[in-house]
Design an enzyme around this catalytic site. Structure first.
Site, PDB file in Angstrom:
ATOM      1  N   ASP A  94       9.331   3.310   2.102  1.00 46.44           N
ATOM      2  CA  ASP A  94       8.101   4.048   2.412  1.00 46.44           C
ATOM      3  C   ASP A  94       7.821   3.865   3.907  1.00 46.44           C
ATOM      4  OD1 ASP A  94       5.560   4.980   2.876  1.00 46.44           O
ATOM      5  OD2 ASP A  94       4.644   4.020   1.126  1.00 46.44           O
ATOM      6  N   PHE A 134       0.857  -1.191   0.000  1.00 43.32           N
ATOM      7  CA  PHE A 134       0.000   0.000   0.000  1.00 43.32           C
ATOM      8  C   PHE A 134       0.889   1.235   0.000  1.00 43.32           C
ATOM      9  CE2 PHE A 134      -2.322   3.593   1.576  1.00 43.32           C
ATOM     10  CZ  PHE A 134      -3.481   3.535   0.831  1.00 43.32           C
ATOM     11  N   LYS A 148       2.171  11.285   7.214  1.00 41.57           N
ATOM     12  CA  LYS A 148       1.366  11.012   8.415  1.00 41.57           C
ATOM     13  C   LYS A 148       1.864  11.737   9.683  1.00 41.57           C
ATOM     14  CE  LYS A 148      -1.199   7.177   6.686  1.00 41.57           C
ATOM     15  NZ  LYS A 148      -0.845   6.068   5.813  1.00 41.57           N
TER      16      LYS A 148
HETATM   17  C1  LIG Z   1      -1.031   6.102   4.324  1.00 46.31           C
HETATM   18  C2  LIG Z   1       0.068   5.590   3.490  1.00 46.31           C
HETATM   19  C3  LIG Z   1       0.372   6.152   2.237  1.00 46.31           C
HETATM   20  C4  LIG Z   1      -0.475   7.220   1.596  1.00 46.31           C
HETATM   21  O1  LIG Z   1      -0.556   8.391   2.354  1.00 46.31           O
HETATM   22  P1  LIG Z   1      -1.748   9.438   2.063  1.00 46.31           P
HETATM   23  O2  LIG Z   1      -1.408  10.616   2.937  1.00 46.31           O
HETATM   24  O3  LIG Z   1      -3.018   8.767   2.459  1.00 46.31           O
HETATM   25  O4  LIG Z   1      -1.706   9.747   0.614  1.00 46.31           O
HETATM   26  C5  LIG Z   1       1.466   5.642   1.544  1.00 46.31           C
HETATM   27  N1  LIG Z   1       2.220   4.650   2.053  1.00 46.31           N
HETATM   28  C6  LIG Z   1       1.965   4.091   3.249  1.00 46.31           C
HETATM   29  C7  LIG Z   1       2.850   2.999   3.770  1.00 46.31           C
HETATM   30  C8  LIG Z   1       0.866   4.522   4.009  1.00 46.31           C
HETATM   31  O5  LIG Z   1       0.590   3.940   5.175  1.00 46.31           O
END
Ligand SMILES: *Cc1c(COP(=O)(O)O)cnc(C)c1O
Length: 425
Positions: free
Chosen positions: A228, A140, A269
């Site tokens: 990520d 994701f 986040k």
């Molecule tokens: C939440 C998330 C995203 C996307 O972030 P948004 O601010 O919702 O666009 C990308 N990668 C990971 C691992 C995430 O948990």
């Protein structure tokens, strides 16, 4: 207005792109949120780990208010007095040469992809339009057209084509599969994009030697290792970054630098403590220099409010020792949940996670409503959590939670599991 009234308004006037639990929240403080009737809940989702510093942290709210009242947005057409100090602070904090500031997580992932491809053509020498990026199954990384092009989730992809080419998916946590993919045609591979723990997929924790192996394989083939850490970063897993493993070096130690340091680090986040959309892509000069004026940007990226908020949010993580708290209480949480798993094997399969990013796997199929019903039972008792993939419940409270609060929350979970177990007899 009743909770049903608010829900009906969303149903009538909003796109149906989410399936929320039927609670309507009006306030938040620390580890708690309050619904429109004033009922208190533990927040065990923390907005998917955006609220690591707790809801409405007074220092972060003050930084937000003061900067919003002074200067909110200049665009990057001009300099502002918050950006430089923030960039210095952030690059020092995470030990990278440069940062490219963005707003949402998906934008930061897009930025990393563009940066990686451009590096692939201009530094590595990949022939035009042939660059590939290796990704992992069940990943994701967000919701943009390019990102969903390499998702394996039919819901995320279905009927959003044509898809962006240039991605190749391999199984997650499988270093041998990665080495094989890299060995096939290393000359056209620009990068490998990995979540250090797969959060959305259900908190899948790879073996301890996986990330060092990924980093080593990338180095061997001149391929960029892109981490990520949007969900795992900033204290959540009991380390400042998950790529630090179980080391509490805060990103500065020899071990991390030598073995697992990514070439591109993606954050979002909790970078703002959940008060404002702030994301960032970090890299050293040798990579970041490929982006020149006019080649990438964002109207809001690096705005003064974002800079002021993110600086305060990161300082709170240090001052309140949130990383250490996540590590200590994470052990306690999994210990308590393990007891529960052993007590109710008909209902629970296992608990897994790192720090305060954990999941309980429910003993039912992905399309069952057992996990959903358990979440409703938890909400009744004053704890909010959400199923991911049908039969997995993620538990990720704000990292400001105390031991007493955590134990109280474990009691609520135990009670809800007991009630579900009884209901099934
Ligand atoms: C939440 C998330 C995203 C996307 O972030 P948004 O601010 O919702 O666009 C990308 N990668 C990971 C691992 C995430 O948990």
């Amino acid at each position: 207005m009743t909770p049903q009234d608010y829900i009906a308004l969303e149903d009538r006037h909003g796109a149906h792109n989410y399936h929320p639990l039927p609670v309507v929240l009006a306030e938040g403080r620390g580890v708690y949120v309050y619904d429109v009737a004033g009922k208190q809940y533990f927040d065990f989702l923390s907005a998917y780990s955006a609220v690591n510093q707790g809801h409405c942290h007074p220092r972060i709210v003050t930084a937000l208010q003061q900067q919003a009242a002074k200067l909110a947005l200049t665009s990057r057409a001009f300099h502002n007095d918050q950006l430089g100090p923030y960039e210095q602070y952030l690059t020092d904090y995470f030990a990278f040469d440069k940062v490219l500031p963005m707003n949402t997580g998906a934008e930061a992932v897009e930025t990393a992809i563009k940066l990686c491809r451009k590096w692939g053509y201009e530094v590595k020498g990949i022939p035009t339009d042939r660059a590939r990026i290796i990704v992992c199954g069940q990943n994701f990384h967000g919701r943009t057209t390019t990102i969903i092009s390499f998702s394996s989730d039919p819901n995320a992809r279905g009927n959003f084509g044509p898809y962006t080419p240039g991605f190749e998916s391999i199984p997650y946590g499988d270093a041998a599969a990665l080495r094989q993919a890299l060995a096939n045609d290393p000359a056209t591979i620009a990068g490998v994009l990995v979540e250090p723990i797969q959060g959305e997929a259900g908190v899948f924790v790879p073996d301890d030697d996986y990330l060092p192996a990924v980093a080593a394989a990338c180095r061997e083939h001149s391929v960029l290792f892109i981490a990520d850490e949007i969900q795992t970063g900033i204290g959540r897993t009991g380390a400042l970054l998950r790529i630090c493993g179980d080391c509490s070096c805060a990103g500065h130690c020899e071990r991390q630098t030598t073995y697992t340091r990514p070439d591109i680090l993606i954050l979002g986040k909790a970078l703002s403590g959940g008060t404002y959309p702030v994301s960032a892509v970090l890299a050293d000069d040798a990579v970041m220099h490929v982006i020149r004026p006019g080649q990438h940007g964002s109207t809001f990226g690096g705005n003064p409010v974002a800079c002021a908020v993110a600086r305060e949010a990161l300082q709170v993580v240090i001052d309140e020792k949130l990383t250490q708290n996540a590590r200590r209480l994470g052990h306690l949480f999994r210990q308590r949940m393990q007891q529960l798993v052993e007590q109710y094997p008909e209902t629970l399969v296992l608990v897994r996670g790192k720090g305060l990013l954990n999941a309980l796997v429910i003993n039912d199929s992905e399309d069952s409503d057992t996990a959903w019903n358990l979440c409703l039972a938890l909400a009744d008792r004053g704890l909010l959590a959400k199923p991911t993939h049908g039969n997995i419940i993620r538990f990720a409270p704000p990292l400001v939670i105390s031991e007493a609060e955590l134990l109280e929350a474990c009691g609520i979970i135990a009670e809800a599991v007991r009630s579900r177990a009884l209901a099934e007899i």
